[in-house]
Write a protein that holds these residues in place. Sequence first.
Motif, PDB file in Angstrom:
ATOM      1  N   ASP A 277       0.851  -1.288   0.027  1.00 17.40           N
ATOM      2  CA  ASP A 277      -0.135   0.021   0.046  1.00 17.40           C
ATOM      3  C   ASP A 277       0.910   1.292  -0.211  1.00 17.40           C
ATOM      4  O   ASP A 277       0.522   2.326  -0.639  1.00 17.40           O
ATOM      5  CB  ASP A 277      -1.147   0.031   1.128  1.00 17.40           C
ATOM      6  N   PHE A 278       1.935   1.253   0.678  1.00 23.46           N
ATOM      7  CA  PHE A 278       2.701   2.472   1.000  1.00 23.46           C
ATOM      8  C   PHE A 278       3.463   2.729  -0.486  1.00 23.46           C
ATOM      9  O   PHE A 278       3.669   3.762  -1.063  1.00 23.46           O
ATOM     10  CB  PHE A 278       3.780   2.415   1.932  1.00 23.46           C
ATOM     11  N   GLN A 279       3.985   1.360  -1.131  1.00 17.03           N
ATOM     12  CA  GLN A 279       4.405   1.564  -2.430  1.00 17.03           C
ATOM     13  C   GLN A 279       3.701   2.158  -3.504  1.00 17.03           C
ATOM     14  O   GLN A 279       4.047   3.268  -4.163  1.00 17.03           O
ATOM     15  CB  GLN A 279       5.074   0.236  -2.725  1.00 17.03           C
ATOM     16  N   GLU A 280       2.500   1.683  -3.260  1.00 22.10           N
ATOM     17  CA  GLU A 280       1.273   2.367  -4.423  1.00 22.10           C
ATOM     18  C   GLU A 280       1.025   3.805  -3.896  1.00 22.10           C
ATOM     19  O   GLU A 280       0.968   4.573  -4.969  1.00 22.10           O
ATOM     20  CB  GLU A 280       0.155   1.468  -4.152  1.00 22.10           C
ATOM     21  N   LEU A 281       1.032   4.091  -2.576  1.00 18.32           N
ATOM     22  CA  LEU A 281       0.928   5.568  -2.385  1.00 18.32           C
ATOM     23  C   LEU A 281       2.082   6.276  -2.711  1.00 18.32           C
ATOM     24  O   LEU A 281       1.867   7.513  -3.416  1.00 18.32           O
ATOM     25  CB  LEU A 281       0.599   5.698  -0.871  1.00 18.32           C
ATOM     26  N   LYS A 282       3.378   5.910  -2.719  1.00 17.61           N
ATOM     27  CA  LYS A 282       4.539   6.670  -3.068  1.00 17.61           C
ATOM     28  C   LYS A 282       4.470   6.928  -4.627  1.00 17.61           C
ATOM     29  O   LYS A 282       4.827   7.751  -5.071  1.00 17.61           O
ATOM     30  CB  LYS A 282       5.598   5.755  -2.597  1.00 17.61           C
TER      31      LYS A 282
END
Length: 143
Positions: free
Chosen positions: A86-91
């Motif tokens: 999720d954080f990678q997608e958000l980034k």
Amino acid sequence: MENSDSTASVPPPAPLSVKKENVMPINPKIAELTESRQELLTRIQKLKEDLQGWRTKLDTQVKVYRDELSELKNSLNTEVEQLRSDFQELKTTLQQQQEDVTASLRNLGDVSAEAKETEVPIVENTDENVQEFPIGDNGKEIE
């Protein structure tokens, strides 16, 4: 002197008949000691059984706790991987938005530079004292 003390403290040997009398009372004592020994052995055996029972219960509890910890660990690892994803997608999304904003600002800068190049001079109307500003493609005034 030393010799007399050591001989004085040792009793003279008892006659054979006295030994037989002393043997009779020893038998009940031996029986009592044997019974006491048997009771102690029984108690020790009971304690050993209790200890084995406790150990079995403890081993069972440890196994249950280990299984629970293993499940929690797997669950936590799954959640951590999901968060990382999720954080990678958000980034990635934020980077794309940043690039879009940067491009929009560049385009706005290019439009401003073009507007300056094609800027129409301000004509003063003496009757109404109104200034005219150039109008862009979208119908708004260009600043």
